[in-house]
Design a protein around this motif. Sequence first.
Motif, PDB file in Angstrom:
ATOM      1  N   ALA A  31     -29.384 -48.844  74.960  1.00 34.49           N
ATOM      2  CA  ALA A  31     -28.863 -49.329  73.692  1.00 34.49           C
ATOM      3  C   ALA A  31     -27.413 -48.934  73.523  1.00 34.49           C
ATOM      4  CB  ALA A  31     -29.698 -48.775  72.534  1.00 34.49           C
ATOM      5  N   GLU A  32     -27.057 -47.743  74.017  1.00 34.90           N
ATOM      6  CA  GLU A  32     -25.691 -47.265  73.828  1.00 34.90           C
ATOM      7  C   GLU A  32     -24.755 -47.653  74.957  1.00 34.90           C
ATOM      8  OE1 GLU A  32     -28.091 -43.571  75.147  1.00 34.90           O
ATOM      9  OE2 GLU A  32     -28.412 -45.511  74.172  1.00 34.90           O
ATOM     10  N   VAL A  44     -24.556 -40.800  84.464  1.00 39.64           N
ATOM     11  CA  VAL A  44     -23.540 -40.829  83.421  1.00 39.64           C
ATOM     12  C   VAL A  44     -23.695 -42.137  82.660  1.00 39.64           C
ATOM     13  CG1 VAL A  44     -21.811 -41.873  84.923  1.00 39.64           C
ATOM     14  CG2 VAL A  44     -21.075 -40.583  82.930  1.00 39.64           C
ATOM     15  N   ILE A  45     -23.364 -42.102  81.386  1.00 37.62           N
ATOM     16  CA  ILE A  45     -23.476 -43.306  80.561  1.00 37.62           C
ATOM     17  C   ILE A  45     -22.088 -43.835  80.237  1.00 37.62           C
ATOM     18  CG2 ILE A  45     -24.206 -44.234  78.330  1.00 37.62           C
ATOM     19  CD1 ILE A  45     -26.521 -42.272  78.346  1.00 37.62           C
ATOM     20  N   TRP A  46     -21.865 -45.086  80.561  1.00 36.31           N
ATOM     21  CA  TRP A  46     -20.653 -45.787  80.151  1.00 36.31           C
ATOM     22  C   TRP A  46     -21.006 -46.587  78.900  1.00 36.31           C
ATOM     23  CZ3 TRP A  46     -17.375 -48.155  84.728  1.00 36.31           C
ATOM     24  CH2 TRP A  46     -16.992 -47.116  85.601  1.00 36.31           C
ATOM     25  N   ARG A  47     -20.445 -46.181  77.779  1.00 35.09           N
ATOM     26  CA  ARG A  47     -20.793 -46.815  76.518  1.00 35.09           C
ATOM     27  C   ARG A  47     -20.191 -48.220  76.438  1.00 35.09           C
ATOM     28  NH1 ARG A  47     -23.289 -43.246  73.424  1.00 35.09           N
ATOM     29  NH2 ARG A  47     -23.073 -41.031  73.935  1.00 35.09           N
ATOM     30  N   TRP A  48     -20.889 -49.065  75.673  1.00 32.68           N
ATOM     31  CA  TRP A  48     -20.480 -50.469  75.618  1.00 32.68           C
ATOM     32  C   TRP A  48     -19.028 -50.625  75.156  1.00 32.68           C
ATOM     33  CZ3 TRP A  48     -23.534 -53.145  78.355  1.00 32.68           C
ATOM     34  CH2 TRP A  48     -24.921 -52.944  78.358  1.00 32.68           C
ATOM     35  N   ALA A  49     -18.640 -49.858  74.158  1.00 36.75           N
ATOM     36  CA  ALA A  49     -17.282 -49.998  73.616  1.00 36.75           C
ATOM     37  C   ALA A  49     -16.212 -49.558  74.610  1.00 36.75           C
ATOM     38  CB  ALA A  49     -17.138 -49.190  72.328  1.00 36.75           C
ATOM     39  N   GLU A  50     -16.622 -48.784  75.648  1.00 37.33           N
ATOM     40  CA  GLU A  50     -15.663 -48.283  76.623  1.00 37.33           C
ATOM     41  C   GLU A  50     -15.435 -49.234  77.791  1.00 37.33           C
ATOM     42  OE1 GLU A  50     -16.710 -43.507  76.209  1.00 37.33           O
ATOM     43  OE2 GLU A  50     -17.607 -44.703  77.828  1.00 37.33           O
ATOM     44  N   LEU A  51     -16.314 -50.228  77.940  1.00 37.17           N
ATOM     45  CA  LEU A  51     -16.265 -51.074  79.127  1.00 37.17           C
ATOM     46  C   LEU A  51     -15.090 -52.050  79.068  1.00 37.17           C
ATOM     47  CD1 LEU A  51     -20.038 -51.895  79.690  1.00 37.17           C
ATOM     48  CD2 LEU A  51     -18.691 -49.940  80.458  1.00 37.17           C
ATOM     49  N   ARG A  89     -22.921 -57.600  75.369  1.00 33.31           N
ATOM     50  CA  ARG A  89     -22.990 -56.359  74.604  1.00 33.31           C
ATOM     51  C   ARG A  89     -21.659 -55.598  74.516  1.00 33.31           C
ATOM     52  NH1 ARG A  89     -28.691 -53.303  75.997  1.00 33.31           N
ATOM     53  NH2 ARG A  89     -30.028 -55.150  76.183  1.00 33.31           N
ATOM     54  N   ALA A  90     -20.792 -55.767  75.476  1.00 33.06           N
ATOM     55  CA  ALA A  90     -19.531 -54.999  75.481  1.00 33.06           C
ATOM     56  C   ALA A  90     -18.511 -55.690  74.572  1.00 33.06           C
ATOM     57  CB  ALA A  90     -18.984 -54.874  76.894  1.00 33.06           C
ATOM     58  N   PRO A  91     -18.236 -55.136  73.389  1.00 30.71           N
ATOM     59  CA  PRO A  91     -17.372 -55.825  72.419  1.00 30.71           C
ATOM     60  C   PRO A  91     -15.899 -55.885  72.836  1.00 30.71           C
ATOM     61  CG  PRO A  91     -17.870 -53.619  71.639  1.00 30.71           C
ATOM     62  CD  PRO A  91     -18.692 -53.826  72.874  1.00 30.71           C
ATOM     63  N   HIS A  92     -15.464 -54.945  73.695  1.00 27.33           N
ATOM     64  CA  HIS A  92     -14.042 -54.893  74.067  1.00 27.33           C
ATOM     65  C   HIS A  92     -13.840 -55.142  75.555  1.00 27.33           C
ATOM     66  CE1 HIS A  92     -13.605 -53.327  70.077  1.00 27.33           C
ATOM     67  NE2 HIS A  92     -14.223 -52.190  70.363  1.00 27.33           N
ATOM     68  N   LEU A  93     -14.704 -55.959  76.124  1.00 25.01           N
ATOM     69  CA  LEU A  93     -14.664 -56.157  77.569  1.00 25.01           C
ATOM     70  C   LEU A  93     -13.320 -56.730  78.036  1.00 25.01           C
ATOM     71  CD1 LEU A  93     -16.522 -55.852  80.052  1.00 25.01           C
ATOM     72  CD2 LEU A  93     -17.118 -58.274  79.787  1.00 25.01           C
ATOM     73  N   LYS A  94     -12.783 -57.631  77.245  1.00 18.58           N
ATOM     74  CA  LYS A  94     -11.531 -58.286  77.652  1.00 18.58           C
ATOM     75  C   LYS A  94     -10.289 -57.599  77.088  1.00 18.58           C
ATOM     76  CE  LYS A  94     -13.635 -62.850  78.208  1.00 18.58           C
ATOM     77  NZ  LYS A  94     -13.561 -64.287  77.822  1.00 18.58           N
TER      78      LYS A  94
END
Length: 391
Positions: A31-32, A44-51, A89-94
């Motif tokens: 989810a995160e 390790v977890i790469w959070r969606w907002a970080e991708l 899911r990744a809001p800042h992918l671009k």
Amino acid sequence: MTETQTRAAAFADFVAGERAVLTRVSVCLLAEGLELAQPDGQSVIWRWAELRAEPDQADKDALVISRSGDKVARLYLRDKNVKAQVRTRAPHLKKRDRAISVPKLVTWAGGAAASVAAIIFVLVPMMAAQLAVLLPPEGEKALGDTTFEQIRMALDETGLAGAAICEAPAGNAAMQAMYDRLNPASDLPYDIQIHILDHDMVNAFALPGGRIVFFRGLIEQAENPEEVAAVLAHEIGHVVNRDPTRDALRSAGSLGVLGLLFGDFAGGTIALFLANQLINASYSQSAEAVADDYAHELLDKAGVSPAALGTMFERLLAEHGDAEGIVAHFMSHPQMGERIAAAQAAVVEGQTYGSILEADAWRSLQTVCGGTSAVQSDQDLPDKKPWPGDD
């Protein structure tokens, strides 16, 4: 596994960045964010907002993911379902992270500029001052010989043979007689050589290894031989103090640093700039003052008024302004007025001063390059014209 964790969605290739080695990792959708499980069990977890999606990758089948704040790690996703989930899911992918903040960039640029300035204005002059003393006479003469030929070529508009050296025997003999009359006492390991170039520039300068160069234009502008002798005495002072060698090494070092930064290292432009720098040598005020003091003493001992050092420059300034030639060179120093005043103050009260050359010798020097236009009438010759300080 947690309740929010699904099954192992897929495998991907991971590069940590320290080495160019791909590591096969298991990728789970949480989810995160994405959980990357290494073969050794660490995760390790790469959070969606970080991708962040890396653009312009050669591997068109893979979605290359980086993590905000981590400039080197990369995750190569090839599973279609995982790629679709990431894009959803990744809001800042671009989003494109700024690689370097503006304040940091300005700080780095300022630091780099300060470092270059320190090298050019502090380190290079210090090294040049040391090398000028340590450079063997053969090396100093070789530097002067090479630079002299570069200057001749730089002054020749045709670029074929270089500016001509004036070789009229009587004129050169007059210049040598002037030097002998000044009779500089020094322990230089080489003889001073004086050259007159057939060029209308109003200038004179010294080169490493004991070369002193006059231009025809300066001799033509002089009203009497004492003005030429004053310039000669000043340039001898520079030679005695090794100023030309120090300045040549400093200029070559500075231009070498700039060449490394902007290209053309040791190329033709560097040589041309060096020749121009030596023609228009701008020594420090202390070096100029020392050369002036040396000239005052030399002229006085030779029975020539020290005021001659300032008279020519003062007159040329009044006639031509500070736009070109030796006027621009000497007047570029902020305290030039003080230097002219110092030359006048060096006149010894009660001392008898005379001419440094006979009238015939002065005529020969004026026509050393074969011209006749500069020869003055008899009433203007030096034995008819008193100098400040004459009785």
